[in-house]
Design a protein around this motif. Sequence first.
Motif, mmCIF file in Angstrom:
data_model
loop_
_atom_site.group_PDB
_atom_site.id
_atom_site.type_symbol
_atom_site.label_atom_id
_atom_site.label_comp_id
_atom_site.label_asym_id
_atom_site.label_seq_id
_atom_site.Cartn_x
_atom_site.Cartn_y
_atom_site.Cartn_z
ATOM 1 N N ILE A 152 15.838 -51.298 -8.379
ATOM 2 C CA ILE A 152 15.251 -50.111 -8.999
ATOM 3 C C ILE A 152 14.681 -49.181 -7.937
ATOM 4 C CG2 ILE A 152 13.472 -49.296 -10.609
ATOM 5 C CD1 ILE A 152 13.756 -52.022 -12.042
ATOM 6 N N LEU A 153 14.015 -49.767 -6.939
ATOM 7 C CA LEU A 153 13.402 -48.958 -5.899
ATOM 8 C C LEU A 153 14.437 -48.272 -5.012
ATOM 9 C CD1 LEU A 153 10.399 -51.210 -4.821
ATOM 10 C CD2 LEU A 153 10.359 -49.172 -6.251
ATOM 11 N N LYS A 154 15.669 -48.730 -5.071
ATOM 12 C CA LYS A 154 16.741 -48.090 -4.297
ATOM 13 C C LYS A 154 17.314 -46.857 -5.000
ATOM 14 C CE LYS A 154 18.247 -52.294 -1.912
ATOM 15 N NZ LYS A 154 19.345 -53.290 -1.748
ATOM 16 N N ASP A 155 16.871 -46.601 -6.213
ATOM 17 C CA ASP A 155 17.366 -45.440 -6.954
ATOM 18 C C ASP A 155 17.108 -44.173 -6.133
ATOM 19 O OD1 ASP A 155 17.783 -43.311 -8.744
ATOM 20 O OD2 ASP A 155 17.185 -44.529 -10.468
ATOM 21 N N PRO A 156 18.142 -43.433 -5.773
ATOM 22 C CA PRO A 156 17.943 -42.233 -4.940
ATOM 23 C C PRO A 156 17.095 -41.156 -5.611
ATOM 24 C CG PRO A 156 20.212 -42.360 -5.756
ATOM 25 C CD PRO A 156 19.572 -43.675 -6.061
ATOM 26 N N ALA A 157 16.970 -41.205 -6.935
ATOM 27 C CA ALA A 157 16.141 -40.218 -7.635
ATOM 28 C C ALA A 157 14.677 -40.309 -7.211
ATOM 29 C CB ALA A 157 16.248 -40.419 -9.144
ATOM 30 N N LEU A 158 14.274 -41.450 -6.661
ATOM 31 C CA LEU A 158 12.880 -41.642 -6.271
ATOM 32 C C LEU A 158 12.529 -40.973 -4.952
ATOM 33 C CD1 LEU A 158 12.402 -45.386 -7.295
ATOM 34 C CD2 LEU A 158 11.384 -43.370 -8.382
ATOM 35 N N GLY A 159 13.519 -40.410 -4.259
ATOM 36 C CA GLY A 159 13.224 -39.755 -2.991
ATOM 37 C C GLY A 159 12.966 -40.765 -1.884
ATOM 38 N N LYS A 160 12.510 -40.253 -0.759
ATOM 39 C CA LYS A 160 12.364 -41.122 0.418
ATOM 40 C C LYS A 160 11.047 -41.886 0.452
ATOM 41 C CE LYS A 160 15.370 -38.357 3.409
ATOM 42 N NZ LYS A 160 15.463 -37.579 4.674
ATOM 43 N N HIS A 161 10.004 -41.316 -0.124
ATOM 44 C CA HIS A 161 8.699 -41.982 -0.066
ATOM 45 C C HIS A 161 8.384 -42.586 -1.422
ATOM 46 C CE1 HIS A 161 4.103 -41.848 0.784
ATOM 47 N NE2 HIS A 161 4.640 -42.899 1.362
ATOM 48 N N ARG A 162 8.744 -43.850 -1.590
ATOM 49 C CA ARG A 162 8.520 -44.550 -2.864
ATOM 50 C C ARG A 162 8.040 -45.949 -2.560
ATOM 51 N NH1 ARG A 162 14.288 -44.478 -3.461
ATOM 52 N NH2 ARG A 162 15.254 -45.509 -1.685
ATOM 53 N N GLY A 163 7.240 -46.507 -3.440
ATOM 54 C CA GLY A 163 6.726 -47.843 -3.178
ATOM 55 C C GLY A 163 6.115 -48.479 -4.411
ATOM 56 N N ILE A 164 5.820 -49.769 -4.279
ATOM 57 C CA ILE A 164 5.214 -50.521 -5.390
ATOM 58 C C ILE A 164 4.325 -51.610 -4.824
ATOM 59 C CG2 ILE A 164 7.100 -52.218 -5.591
ATOM 60 C CD1 ILE A 164 6.695 -51.928 -8.706
ATOM 61 N N TYR A 165 3.290 -51.919 -5.592
ATOM 62 C CA TYR A 165 2.368 -53.006 -5.257
ATOM 63 C C TYR A 165 2.172 -53.821 -6.524
ATOM 64 C CZ TYR A 165 -2.097 -55.325 -4.218
ATOM 65 O OH TYR A 165 -3.099 -56.251 -4.045
ATOM 66 N N VAL A 166 2.307 -55.153 -6.402
ATOM 67 C CA VAL A 166 2.171 -56.048 -7.565
ATOM 68 C C VAL A 166 1.157 -57.136 -7.233
ATOM 69 C CG1 VAL A 166 3.360 -57.561 -9.188
ATOM 70 C CG2 VAL A 166 4.574 -55.602 -8.205
ATOM 71 N N TYR A 167 0.256 -57.363 -8.165
ATOM 72 C CA TYR A 167 -0.832 -58.328 -7.986
ATOM 73 C C TYR A 167 -0.850 -59.301 -9.153
ATOM 74 C CZ TYR A 167 -5.710 -59.930 -7.408
ATOM 75 O OH TYR A 167 -6.852 -60.675 -7.244
ATOM 76 N N ASP A 168 -0.950 -60.585 -8.864
ATOM 77 C CA ASP A 168 -1.033 -61.626 -9.884
ATOM 78 C C ASP A 168 -2.497 -61.797 -10.268
ATOM 79 O OD1 ASP A 168 -1.181 -63.962 -11.355
ATOM 80 O OD2 ASP A 168 0.082 -65.146 -10.021
#
Length: 453
Positions: free
Chosen positions: A64-80
């Motif tokens: 999903i994060l590779k989707d080019p629609a997200l542009g060059k500066h994209r990220g995610i943080y996940v916490y349990d």
Amino acid sequence: MPRPPRAVFVTLLATALCVSLAGGADAVPGSVQSAQQAPAVLAPAKVEGVAPTAAGVQKVLAPILKDPALGKHRGIYVYDASRGKAVYSAGTATPYVPASTMKLLTTVSALETLGPDHRFSTKVVSGAGSSLILVGGGDPLLATKRSSDPTDFPVRASLQDLAAGTAKALKAQGIRSVTLGYDASLFTGLAANANWEPNYTTEGIAARTSALWVNEGRLSPGIAKRADSPSQAAATAFAAQLRAAGIKVAPTLKAAVAPAAAETVAQVQSPTVGQIVEYVNLHSDNDGAEVLLRQVGLATKNGGSYAGGVKGVRATLTKLGLDVSEARILDGSGLSRGNHVPLDLLAGAIRAAVSTEHPELRHLLTGLPVAGFTGSLEERFTGAGTAGGTGLVRAKTGTLTGVHSLAGLVRDRTGTLLVFAVATDSVAVPKTLDARAALDRAAAALANCGCAV
């Protein structure tokens, strides 16, 4: 009038979420009543689920994060949150323009500094002779008239009720004619943020922040255009209400500062801070967030200016154990493109609210929009790959031109409570809807994920 089925579903969902977060240890405030007023009807959740792994989370999120629609500066943080540890992050080396997810930092600070049960008072006090002063207490939701709609939430204080109480007190003293001043001195400094686009206040995107306003500075309820002087507009509306209540008011209204020892003639109180926080996050209310920023500044003894509010928010977040060293905070609403916030800090506000150590922060969670059902997520989670998040994801949205963010929480399919923040601030305008859909897919993927392998 019966509530629509979807509203019933959302209420039950909110109750279930609150009870599951409580874990049997703390009462969790609900959207309308606290657990002390309405005992929980569901047993506390006991299952924490299978522990997610970094590899498992990466497996579902990386495509999903590779989707080019997200542009060059994209990220995610996940916490349990079930186990109290970070699980996965990508693209988090630099902060992001948060847009309206900034409201999470403002509202969690308001809950922590003021307390969820605090209310703001709008007062009328006595001046010299037959003069009155309308004193603003920084109620962000003060309305001209009381609402006749029983489904409106929260119930707002109104100038109509304040005028009725004032007129009653005056008539009891035999007073039928007054002069009126108004006091908005609780907040100081610039009324419009210098870091905003100039058209924000002229085109109704945001009001000039004031400790005394009505209908969030709008010239009329429900319209975008705002008053050049919200405090004067509020005083004018109040004078009209007083006249309607049988009190003659001199036509000239002047700004004043009420003496500290002035006698209170009448007052009305805002909804609780907890209810205001729910409203601000559910509807992404820029004006309410800016008022809460000033209130945080006052509560932390940093003053009721923008600078004082920002200083208060930073201090409060630090007190909650969150690292603000890499954050640049310029307002309370997220309208400024100069804001830059790490994703772990956005998620950290929710992480603090989930913690059993901070039951006073639960309104941050109960006010989050529900995917596909309420607030700023009502029309979201409709595209391919997002259905699994509908009704399960609760998150605050953030949107500016080229900027999209989503920060919230969800239980994965084995029962683990995950807190997340996902963002991009480099989207080409033609890809706006595609980028937003990608963020929805990321949140839905966490809902559908066991994420153990």
